[in-house]
Structures are given as C-alpha cells and as structure tokens.
Design a protein around this motif. Sequence first.
Motif, PDB file in Angstrom:
ATOM      1  N   GLN A   1     -10.262  10.247   0.638  1.00 33.32           N
ATOM      2  CA  GLN A   1      -9.888  11.354  -0.370  1.00 33.32           C
ATOM      3  C   GLN A   1      -8.387  11.571  -0.686  1.00 33.32           C
ATOM      4  OE1 GLN A   1     -12.152  12.048   2.719  1.00 33.32           O
ATOM      5  NE2 GLN A   1     -13.615  11.174   1.020  1.00 33.32           N
ATOM      6  N   LEU A   2      -7.811  10.332  -0.755  1.00 30.73           N
ATOM      7  CA  LEU A   2      -6.193  10.211  -1.091  1.00 30.73           C
ATOM      8  C   LEU A   2      -6.121  10.955  -2.652  1.00 30.73           C
ATOM      9  CD1 LEU A   2      -5.637   6.584  -0.264  1.00 30.73           C
ATOM     10  CD2 LEU A   2      -5.224   8.610   1.144  1.00 30.73           C
ATOM     11  N   ARG A   3      -5.014  11.336  -2.675  1.00 26.33           N
ATOM     12  CA  ARG A   3      -4.794  12.239  -4.113  1.00 26.33           C
ATOM     13  C   ARG A   3      -3.243  11.616  -4.488  1.00 26.33           C
ATOM     14  NH1 ARG A   3      -6.414  17.347  -4.768  1.00 26.33           N
ATOM     15  NH2 ARG A   3      -7.831  18.040  -3.434  1.00 26.33           N
ATOM     16  N   GLY A   4      -3.283  11.538  -5.891  1.00 30.06           N
ATOM     17  CA  GLY A   4      -2.006  11.364  -6.613  1.00 30.06           C
ATOM     18  C   GLY A   4      -1.282  10.083  -6.177  1.00 30.06           C
ATOM     19  N   ASP A   5      -0.016  10.250  -5.979  1.00 30.72           N
ATOM     20  CA  ASP A   5       1.027   8.964  -5.494  1.00 30.72           C
ATOM     21  C   ASP A   5       0.589   8.344  -4.213  1.00 30.72           C
ATOM     22  OD1 ASP A   5       2.174   9.397  -7.984  1.00 30.72           O
ATOM     23  OD2 ASP A   5       3.962  10.476  -7.077  1.00 30.72           O
ATOM     24  N   ALA A   6      -0.339   9.113  -3.561  1.00 31.61           N
ATOM     25  CA  ALA A   6      -0.611   8.251  -2.463  1.00 31.61           C
ATOM     26  C   ALA A   6      -1.569   7.244  -2.669  1.00 31.61           C
ATOM     27  CB  ALA A   6      -1.518   9.190  -1.485  1.00 31.61           C
ATOM     28  N   ILE A   7      -1.999   6.869  -3.826  1.00 34.72           N
ATOM     29  CA  ILE A   7      -2.924   5.856  -4.219  1.00 34.72           C
ATOM     30  C   ILE A   7      -1.984   4.867  -5.031  1.00 34.72           C
ATOM     31  CG2 ILE A   7      -4.642   5.060  -5.847  1.00 34.72           C
ATOM     32  CD1 ILE A   7      -5.907   7.922  -5.685  1.00 34.72           C
TER      33      ILE A   7
ATOM     34  N   ASP B   1     -17.680   2.175 -27.040  1.00 37.96           N
ATOM     35  CA  ASP B   1     -16.961   3.677 -27.473  1.00 37.96           C
ATOM     36  C   ASP B   1     -17.243   4.740 -26.785  1.00 37.96           C
ATOM     37  OD1 ASP B   1     -15.807   1.922 -29.420  1.00 37.96           O
ATOM     38  OD2 ASP B   1     -17.087   2.451 -31.036  1.00 37.96           O
ATOM     39  N   ALA B   2     -18.842   4.948 -26.216  1.00 33.51           N
ATOM     40  CA  ALA B   2     -19.157   6.163 -25.473  1.00 33.51           C
ATOM     41  C   ALA B   2     -18.405   5.944 -24.038  1.00 33.51           C
ATOM     42  CB  ALA B   2     -20.736   6.017 -25.365  1.00 33.51           C
ATOM     43  N   ALA B   3     -18.421   4.737 -23.467  1.00 29.47           N
ATOM     44  CA  ALA B   3     -17.839   4.723 -22.408  1.00 29.47           C
ATOM     45  C   ALA B   3     -16.223   4.991 -22.206  1.00 29.47           C
ATOM     46  CB  ALA B   3     -18.062   3.330 -21.887  1.00 29.47           C
ATOM     47  N   ILE B   4     -15.499   4.687 -23.537  1.00 32.36           N
ATOM     48  CA  ILE B   4     -14.302   4.944 -23.614  1.00 32.36           C
ATOM     49  C   ILE B   4     -14.025   6.433 -23.620  1.00 32.36           C
ATOM     50  CG2 ILE B   4     -12.257   4.790 -25.116  1.00 32.36           C
ATOM     51  CD1 ILE B   4     -13.040   2.066 -25.665  1.00 32.36           C
ATOM     52  N   ARG B   5     -14.883   7.172 -24.270  1.00 31.51           N
ATOM     53  CA  ARG B   5     -14.893   8.535 -24.442  1.00 31.51           C
ATOM     54  C   ARG B   5     -14.901   9.364 -23.099  1.00 31.51           C
ATOM     55  NH1 ARG B   5     -17.671   7.648 -29.488  1.00 31.51           N
ATOM     56  NH2 ARG B   5     -19.800   8.157 -28.470  1.00 31.51           N
ATOM     57  N   ILE B   6     -16.092   8.839 -22.376  1.00 36.05           N
ATOM     58  CA  ILE B   6     -16.137   9.383 -21.026  1.00 36.05           C
ATOM     59  C   ILE B   6     -15.179   9.187 -20.065  1.00 36.05           C
ATOM     60  CG2 ILE B   6     -17.470   9.439 -18.907  1.00 36.05           C
ATOM     61  CD1 ILE B   6     -19.929   8.356 -20.741  1.00 36.05           C
ATOM     62  N   VAL B   7     -14.219   8.179 -20.453  1.00 35.47           N
ATOM     63  CA  VAL B   7     -13.043   7.904 -19.366  1.00 35.47           C
ATOM     64  C   VAL B   7     -12.017   8.784 -19.970  1.00 35.47           C
ATOM     65  CG1 VAL B   7     -11.489   6.236 -18.811  1.00 35.47           C
ATOM     66  CG2 VAL B   7     -13.877   5.574 -18.734  1.00 35.47           C
ATOM     67  N   LEU B   8     -11.909   8.846 -20.968  1.00 31.24           N
ATOM     68  CA  LEU B   8     -10.685   9.598 -21.629  1.00 31.24           C
ATOM     69  C   LEU B   8     -11.074  11.084 -21.102  1.00 31.24           C
ATOM     70  CD1 LEU B   8     -10.442   8.140 -25.313  1.00 31.24           C
ATOM     71  CD2 LEU B   8      -8.550   8.365 -23.559  1.00 31.24           C
ATOM     72  N   ALA B   9     -12.015  11.471 -21.133  1.00 34.67           N
ATOM     73  CA  ALA B   9     -12.634  12.886 -20.676  1.00 34.67           C
ATOM     74  C   ALA B   9     -12.115  13.219 -19.235  1.00 34.67           C
ATOM     75  CB  ALA B   9     -14.008  13.262 -20.928  1.00 34.67           C
ATOM     76  N   GLU B  10     -12.047  12.034 -18.364  1.00 34.09           N
ATOM     77  CA  GLU B  10     -11.766  12.263 -16.978  1.00 34.09           C
ATOM     78  C   GLU B  10     -10.410  12.142 -17.039  1.00 34.09           C
ATOM     79  OE1 GLU B  10     -14.416   9.351 -15.286  1.00 34.09           O
ATOM     80  OE2 GLU B  10     -16.211  10.649 -15.721  1.00 34.09           O
ATOM     81  N   ALA B  11      -9.536  11.715 -17.778  1.00 35.37           N
ATOM     82  CA  ALA B  11      -8.195  11.375 -17.927  1.00 35.37           C
ATOM     83  C   ALA B  11      -7.235  12.644 -17.263  1.00 35.37           C
ATOM     84  CB  ALA B  11      -7.589  10.745 -18.903  1.00 35.37           C
ATOM     85  N   GLY B  12      -6.547  12.603 -16.258  1.00 34.10           N
ATOM     86  CA  GLY B  12      -5.955  13.754 -15.916  1.00 34.10           C
ATOM     87  C   GLY B  12      -6.615  14.554 -14.513  1.00 34.10           C
ATOM     88  N   GLY B  13      -8.020  14.125 -14.539  1.00 31.35           N
ATOM     89  CA  GLY B  13      -8.751  14.890 -13.624  1.00 31.35           C
ATOM     90  C   GLY B  13      -9.053  13.988 -12.500  1.00 31.35           C
ATOM     91  N   SER B  14     -10.104  13.143 -12.544  1.00 30.89           N
ATOM     92  CA  SER B  14     -10.333  12.047 -11.374  1.00 30.89           C
ATOM     93  C   SER B  14      -9.563  10.907 -11.641  1.00 30.89           C
ATOM     94  CB  SER B  14     -11.996  12.003 -11.191  1.00 30.89           C
ATOM     95  OG  SER B  14     -12.367  11.413 -12.590  1.00 30.89           O
ATOM     96  N   LEU B  15      -9.312  10.452 -13.088  1.00 30.99           N
ATOM     97  CA  LEU B  15      -8.654   9.128 -13.132  1.00 30.99           C
ATOM     98  C   LEU B  15      -7.108   9.619 -13.408  1.00 30.99           C
ATOM     99  CD1 LEU B  15     -11.552   7.574 -15.158  1.00 30.99           C
ATOM    100  CD2 LEU B  15     -11.132   7.410 -12.904  1.00 30.99           C
ATOM    101  N   ASP B  16      -6.506   8.564 -13.394  1.00 32.38           N
ATOM    102  CA  ASP B  16      -5.009   8.452 -13.717  1.00 32.38           C
ATOM    103  C   ASP B  16      -4.743   8.552 -15.167  1.00 32.38           C
ATOM    104  OD1 ASP B  16      -2.055   8.437 -12.756  1.00 32.38           O
ATOM    105  OD2 ASP B  16      -2.291   6.684 -13.886  1.00 32.38           O
ATOM    106  N   ARG B  17      -4.017   9.680 -15.575  1.00 33.22           N
ATOM    107  CA  ARG B  17      -3.877   9.543 -17.044  1.00 33.22           C
ATOM    108  C   ARG B  17      -3.120   8.403 -17.596  1.00 33.22           C
ATOM    109  NH1 ARG B  17      -4.106  14.178 -19.557  1.00 33.22           N
ATOM    110  NH2 ARG B  17      -3.680  15.627 -17.686  1.00 33.22           N
ATOM    111  N   ALA B  18      -2.106   7.937 -17.003  1.00 30.98           N
ATOM    112  CA  ALA B  18      -1.323   6.881 -17.479  1.00 30.98           C
ATOM    113  C   ALA B  18      -2.304   5.389 -17.497  1.00 30.98           C
ATOM    114  CB  ALA B  18      -0.115   6.572 -16.751  1.00 30.98           C
ATOM    115  N   ALA B  19      -3.109   5.200 -16.417  1.00 30.03           N
ATOM    116  CA  ALA B  19      -3.660   4.239 -16.283  1.00 30.03           C
ATOM    117  C   ALA B  19      -4.723   4.329 -17.471  1.00 30.03           C
ATOM    118  CB  ALA B  19      -4.490   3.951 -15.261  1.00 30.03           C
ATOM    119  N   VAL B  20      -5.211   5.443 -17.743  1.00 25.50           N
ATOM    120  CA  VAL B  20      -6.377   5.534 -18.725  1.00 25.50           C
ATOM    121  C   VAL B  20      -5.739   5.217 -20.377  1.00 25.50           C
ATOM    122  CG1 VAL B  20      -8.122   7.138 -20.075  1.00 25.50           C
ATOM    123  CG2 VAL B  20      -7.828   7.224 -17.705  1.00 25.50           C
TER     124      VAL B  20
END
Length: 732
Positions: A660-666, A694-713
């Motif tokens: 359960q690492l967070r943020g810059d610990a990853i 395209d649908a998968a990209i929309r799902i990943v974009l929706a998770e950016a800043g939440g569970s997934l790193d925004r810069a990586a997305v």
Amino acid sequence: MAHTNAPSPQDPSTLKIQAPKIAEETIRRPMSGKTILAIIFFALFTLGGFAGILAFVKGEKERTLRDWQIQMGLVVETRAAAAEGWLGSQFDVLRGIATNESQKIYIETLLDDQATADRKEGAAGFLRNYLKRVAEQNGFFTPPPALEINANVVREGIAGIAILAPSGQVLVASEFLPALKEDGFLDTLKENVARQRGLWNLRLDSEGQPSLGFLVPIYPVDAQDNAKPIAYVVGLKQVAKELFPLMSQPGETLKSAENFLVQEKPGTSGSTIQYLTPRRNPLPNGTKPMTADSANEPATSAAAFAVTKPGGFSLRSSYGNIPCLVMGRKVAGTPWVLVRIADQEEALGPSRKRQQGMLIGFTLVLGLASVSMATAWKHGAQLRASAEAQKLKIAAERFTGFAKFLRVITDNQPTAIAAMDAGGKYNFANRTLAEAAGITPEEVNGKTMPAVIGPVRAAAYQKINKQVIDELYPGWPNDKKEGKWVPQKVRHEFEENGKKKYTKTDHIPLRADRDHPPGVLLIEQDITEFITEREKREKMFRGLIEAFVGEVDSRQPNSARTNAKLIARVARGTAEEMGLSPVDVETAELAGELMNLGTVSLSQELLSKGGTRNEEEKKKYREAILRSSDLVAGLEFEGPVADVIRQAQERIDGTGWPKQLRGDAILPAAKVVAVVKRLIDLVQGQDGPAQSLDAAIRIVLAEAGGSLDRAAVASLVAFLDNRGGKGKVGLA
C-alpha cells in the motif's frame, strides 16, 4: 588514435631533445668602480639560491610522500572495499532467508503457541532442510572430518545457520551448529533489536580457526515500517579461506608491502591492538591470525596509528620494529581497521637518492652561475652578457632534462595525450598518439587535429575543447580574467572504416601564461573493445530473457499471450515520453516483459479465466506477479527491475498491493508499468470484460490522479495518440 596496449618502454637516452648552443666570445676587461657592490650582490645571490635549492628539494620530498599517500590510499580503499563487499555478500545470503515469504509462514508456525505438534514438526523439518541446503551452498557448514572414526563421539560444530526467537532460543538450525550461549553473541542479539543486521565479531572457534557470526532480523509477512522482528536468522562460518586472501593486492610491486586487519582488543579499554589476520614476518608468538597483540601507542606503532587515525598517513614502526609508511581505513560495519605498511627504505630509498643527486647537481649549477656572474661583474658589460648567456644555457639544459622526464612518462602511457591551443593546433603529443597517426611526435607538433586524427573525431573533440576554454576565459583575448576551471569527461561513438569506434576523453583546460595562450590537455582512451564486449553480453542476456518469457507466455490463453510483450513495448514508449533516464526506461521495459514469470505456478484453468476470476483467484494472480520479482531478484540488471515488478501493483493513493505504498514512495518506472499494465489488462480482458483501446484509454484517464499517476497516464496517452505508439506496439 589510442592503443589499448601500453607502448614498449622508451630509453630516455634515445630522445632527441637538445638545448641551444651558445658560442663563447672574447671579453674585454671593463673599467668599473662597483666591485664591492657586485661582491655583496653575488653573496646574496648565492645564499638565496642555495636556500631556494633546499626549499625545492624539500618540496620534492613532500611531493614524494604525497604520491605514496595517494598510492597507499588507493590500495587501502580497494582492499577495504573488497572486505566490505565480502561481508555484504554474507549478509545477503541471510537476508535472502529473512525475506523469503514462504519461510516466514513456517517460522510463524513455530512461534504460534496454538499450532499443533504435527504442524510445528513439519515446519521445523522443512526449515531444517532449507537451512542445510543454503548453508552448504554458501559455506555456512561444518565440513566432514578428514578421517571417519567409528565411535560414539558427538561432533562439535563450527558453522551453521539457525533461526532464533527474539529471546535467543534456537527454533531450528542446520547440522552441527555450535553453541550460541557466549556473551559476545548475546550482546550482538541485544544490539540488533533496532538494527537491520548484526555482526558477531571475529573470534577463534573450537578448532582454533577464525570465525564470524552474521545476524539478520526476520519481520512479519505484512510488516509495517515500525514492526519488530519476529525472529532472527544467524549464520556462523570459518572465514580464513574467504576473508584473508582479500588482503592481498593484485599486481603488488613492493616486496615489503603488507595489508592486514587490526582492532582494539575487546576487554582492554582500547589499551591493546589485536592483529586479526596473518602477518608475513614471524614474531615470537607466531604469524597466525589473532595470536599477537601490541600496546596501543600511536606515536610509535604503525597499527596503533592506523586505528587511532583511520585515513591518516605517516611514518611509524611496523610490528617487526622496522620503519615503514602506514595508512589505515575503517572497515564499515565492523570494529576493524585495514592497515597497509611498506618498508620506508624500499619505498623512499630511490627518491631520496634522486633528491640527494638533485641537491648536489643544483648546488654545483648554482656555484657555476655565481662564479660566472662574479666574473661578468669583474670584467665588464660583455662578460655580464656572457654570464647571462651561460645562465640561459643552463636553464635550457635543465628544461631539456625536465622535458625528457615528462616525455618518458607520457610516451609510456597506453592513452593518447596531447596539448593544443584554442584553434586545435598541437603543441605537444606523446608517442602513443603519434604512432596511431603513423608519424613521429615531433611531426605532430604544429599540425591541426583534423590532419592527425581525422575531421570527424576532431570536430567532436574541438567542440568540447572550446567549451572548457570558454569556461576558463569567457572574454579572451580582450578580457584575460579567469572564470571557472571545469574539466570535462566525455564518451564518444564514431564510424570508422565501416566499424563502430568508442573513445573516452578527458578535456583539461590549460591556463594562459606570458608566452602561451589558453589551451587544452586532451587525454583519449580507446574503449571500443570494452563497449563491444559489453554489448555482446547484453544481447545474449536479452536473448535468454526473451526465450524464457516466450516459454512462459506459451502457457497463457491466446487472448493474453502478448500481455508481457505489449506491456514491455508500451512501457518503454511511455517512459521515454515521460522523460525518464535511459536506465529507468530500460528498467520499465524489462519489468513489463518479466512480470508474468511467476504465473508458471498457476493452473491453466485460472490463467484462462481472465477478467472472470473471483477474489481468491485474483489474489493468487497478484501473488504470482509478486513471485516474478523474487525470481529475478538474483539477476544483475542496471536498474531495480525486481523492485519495479514488486511495486507494479501499487497505487499512488495507497490502495495497491502488497505494501500500500503512496505517491513518491513508488519508483517512477513502477508508476509507468502500473499504468501500462492497467491499460493492456483492460484491452485483453484480464481485468473485467475486454474493452476497445479507446474505451480502455478513457478508463485509465478517469483514474489519473486517483489510483494511477497523472504524469504517467498523460505520457501513455501522448505516446499512443501523438507519437504513433499504437502502430509501433501493434495496438492500431
């Protein structure tokens, strides 16, 4: 330009360097009334010159000592680093046991008061066999006796591996483990409560051989940062055959040089120095390790000085009461000090003879100069002119001798060494450079770089030369004020005769003086053979990885057989788009390609379920990916591939797994792999119903800043949509 092999030694007497000849002229006696003033001047000149000679010789002595200090420091550093590396490898063996999640389960069973006797016995048996195998593979075992004796005699152990409860109770151990009841071991166990590892210091075991103990804590399976150890893994072994040979310096040239380990003897309050490793010269009590002590007297003893001032350099008496040079260095994580000594006479004798010769020679030169000047003042202006010419002649001869000295040094180096002005014109070149160009060093002088090494390399080198000169003299030639003295080290790649050529260059700025403008000292080394060999090894290594990954992917269902390769390709493009370092880009690609290795342990039925797996099956799949990290942990990669695989299922909001690492610990590369794996799993139906790209990209974009790193997305989407990534990786 530069040869990989050193040139054959050159005889200084064959060098064609000559001082200009000055013709003698007939001198007429001048008429002068300043003889007394001249005598006073000559006397002051002679005294001042002699004082300068003494100062020069003194400086030579100090320079010689500095050179020996640097040389001994390099040896001490390499030997100490070798000892530290060996100690680290021993701890790594035990750490491999302490971090093995499967073994922790058995250890927790032994510690569980509610566990049945059968469960405990099974866990103990498994661990005992495991410890025996690890001990035999890494030298933590008691070898069989030289002669088998059929008698009911209990063999006393000298080495082994054991797992201990925090109280010190042995839970399970390999065969022939010696007793762990000595005060030294109990103190080590107590001290390690708040540490990551412990060392039971060097001692003589029951066979009179030096032995070391290593201790590493074992934490619970889901340990938090402040968790306490549930047990300890301890390893004991005899170390003479592994540790003591590390004291020998490869390529040692001094007959009297010797490296050994010492420490302040325990229980003596620092009053006694104990010799831990064997010594070369015998003493009344022998040369065996840990058989000789001496008083801790830094003012006279070399070993005591090294212990008192690690890193210091001095002249002291060796254990054999012989004057010697000494330097020491603390061995990290131990009370030991690595000491290097060398006989003072062998080390400094040649330089002292040379300095005495210089003193005599310079004194004679000074005497001749004084006599010449006195004669010049006595006989008039023409004689003074002749004396000045004589001084120039002597200076030219001294310069010639010094030039020969520098020429011999540089000509016998395997690297090409040259000095040039800001325009790239050579004013000095050693024999290595000249032979590579097919001409003599004298012919190189005055030529430009393109004429000697070719236009391609010359352009690359001259660009860096200009940078270092501009840093040193930003306003040259109008403004001669100095700026920053910034040498440059650069690696180059060229195409010569249809083949790749790699060189490494050092560009050292040369300050301007009265007669010379600023320039650059260029040192070039040909590293083509080294780079080519490294690329061959990397190619072979990647081929083995691809073959292994292909075999693992063949077990995957058809819809997921490209999972790892797709993740690897997309991860590389995303990491490059994100601006990560080349090492991190390579790490992200390898982690994506290898993260499915652990799935070989899963059933074909579970692998075929894809996104329809239940929670228990999803957990098994996540654990399989985690096992991938364990499988590659022992392989040598340039980046932290195993750690990136381990963190690929973490999420920046702390909802990931397993820690359960967070943020810059990853790690940045792990953030990239997490985003890419999420996208590919959605497309291939490994995480729910299969989605279009395209649908998968929309799902990943929706998770950016939440569970997934925004810069990586953002980098992933930019790579796929703006850089032609879909076509490059086969998702178009």
